[in-house]
Design an enzyme around this catalytic site. Structure first.
Site, short mmCIF file in Angstrom:
data_model
loop_
_atom_site.label_atom_id
_atom_site.label_comp_id
_atom_site.label_asym_id
_atom_site.label_seq_id
_atom_site.Cartn_x
_atom_site.Cartn_y
_atom_site.Cartn_z
N LYS A 29 0.81 -1.22 0.00
CA LYS A 29 0.00 0.00 0.00
C LYS A 29 0.84 1.27 0.00
CE LYS A 29 -3.43 -0.57 -0.62
NZ LYS A 29 -3.98 -0.97 -1.97
N GLY A 81 2.25 2.30 -3.06
CA GLY A 81 2.32 2.74 -4.44
C GLY A 81 2.96 1.73 -5.36
N THR A 110 1.64 -0.78 -7.31
CA THR A 110 1.01 -0.91 -8.62
C THR A 110 1.23 0.35 -9.45
OG1 THR A 110 -0.68 -2.37 -7.68
CG2 THR A 110 -1.17 -1.36 -9.81
N HIS A 135 7.10 -7.46 -2.37
CA HIS A 135 6.88 -6.77 -1.10
C HIS A 135 7.90 -7.24 -0.06
CE1 HIS A 135 3.42 -4.54 -2.27
NE2 HIS A 135 2.60 -5.56 -2.37
N ARG A 184 5.77 5.79 1.72
CA ARG A 184 4.55 6.56 1.91
C ARG A 184 4.36 6.82 3.40
NH1 ARG A 184 -1.52 4.44 0.05
NH2 ARG A 184 -2.59 6.47 0.12
N PRO A 240 3.22 6.25 6.72
CA PRO A 240 2.61 5.02 7.24
C PRO A 240 1.19 5.20 7.77
CG PRO A 240 4.89 5.21 7.98
CD PRO A 240 4.53 6.52 7.34
N ARG A 241 0.85 6.40 8.19
CA ARG A 241 -0.52 6.62 8.67
C ARG A 241 -1.52 6.44 7.54
NH1 ARG A 241 1.33 12.23 11.35
NH2 ARG A 241 2.30 12.25 9.28
N ASP A 242 -1.15 6.87 6.35
CA ASP A 242 -2.00 6.63 5.19
C ASP A 242 -1.96 5.17 4.76
OD1 ASP A 242 -3.16 9.20 4.64
OD2 ASP A 242 -1.21 9.88 3.94
#
Length: 305
Positions: free
Chosen positions: A31, A33, A35, A88, A107, A109-111
């Protein structure tokens, strides 16, 4: 190499895979980014706005247990263009090769926590189980039992803090704050002998064309100027969402309740509605136990304390 194994992947599947000079390994925590970066690499390498094959076929996830390892290796061996492979798995769990380029995307991490929460809700777990069994049959592997599925709290805040506070070793879990931070740290601490490209999710949002041009330069790819507008447009979230059936990962659209929901928001700062000042202080203490200060600053784009 360390072995990383969870419900949907096993890094031991890299065993026996032969890298080629110039290969690109896209290694990101889930999660962050992944893709999106696969799509960008596909566009820069193939230089066509429309993909000839599903993205998951062009850029397979070697570790994913729901697709036959035999078939994945055969597909990659047959490719004549520059290969770009998804994983991953952190750097200490994949082959180390100075002739390969590693792209690591980070990214906030909260998002990541909130995106993973929606990701789990959108998975068709029954379809995954069937695909896992079919892949094992092709590879001649005897499967062990799946771990029992954990009950998820009904409250969004409770799910967030469980993800943040989870102490499960990174080698045994698919996603958590610890797993995300430790993954990025393996690349952050990599020696200068490796070709590692860091990309931040927020930078892709803020300046997609600029980041694509920067990446093309790092990869030594020449793109005709007239192609850029179409390639950049094809890499936007809106464009990917409109073609979700051919771009979603993990085996294709049948593995998702709603393939378009895989590209649900793609925005940053989603956590702001959930966390107050006390929450942020608690989070800051936790994340600084898991990552170096300079990496913490980079992940969050500004100091979190």
């Amino acid at each position: 190499m360390r072995r990383y194994r969870a419900t949907v992947y096993d890094s031991d599947r890299w065993e026996g895979f032969v890298l080629r000079p110039g290969d690109i390994i896209i290694s990101t925590p889930p999660k962050c980014g992944t893709t999106w970066m696969q799509m960008i690499c596909a566009l820069l390498i193939l230089q066509e706005p429309d993909l000839s094959l599903p993205l998951d076929t062009l850029s397979p996830w070697i570790d994913m247990v729901s697709r036959s390892r035999t078939e994945v290796f055969a597909d990659l061996e047959a490719q004549t263009h520059r290969r770009f492979i998804k994983t991953h798995t952190p750097l200490d769990g994949i082959p180390i090769d100075p002739t390969v380029t590693y792209i690591c995307v980070g990214r906030d991490p909260r998002d990541v926590a909130l995106s993973m929460d929606r990701h789990i809700d959108n998975m068709d777990f029954d379809a995954f189980v069937i695909a896992r069994e079919q892949a094992a049959a092709i590879d001649g592997i005897e499967l062990g039992p799946l771990p029992p599925r954990q009950l998820r709290p009904d409250d969004e805040r409770a799910r967030f803090w469980r993800w943040v506070d989870d102490e499960t070793p990174s080698t045994e879990i698919g996603s958590s704050l610890r797993r995300t931070a430790e993954h990025l740290q393996t690349f952050w601490d990599a020696g200068g002998d490796l070709d590692v490209v860091f990309v931040h999710y927020d930078e892709l949002q803020a300046d997609l064309e600029g980041q694509m041009r920067r990446l093309a330069a790092r990869l030594g790819l020449d793109v005709d100027e007239h192609r850029w507008p179409h390639l950049v447009q094809s890499a936007t979230f809106e464009s990917m969402r409109s073609r979700a059936d051919t771009i979603v990962p993990a085996g294709g659209p049948d593995h998702w309740i709603d393939p378009t929901a895989f590209f649900s928001r793609g925005t940053s700062g989603q956590w702001r509605h959930l966390l107050d000042d006390a929450d942020l202080a608690r989070y800051d203490t936790r994340v600084r136990l898991l990552a170096s200060d300079d990496l913490v600053q980079w992940m969050h784009r500004e100091p979190t304390g």
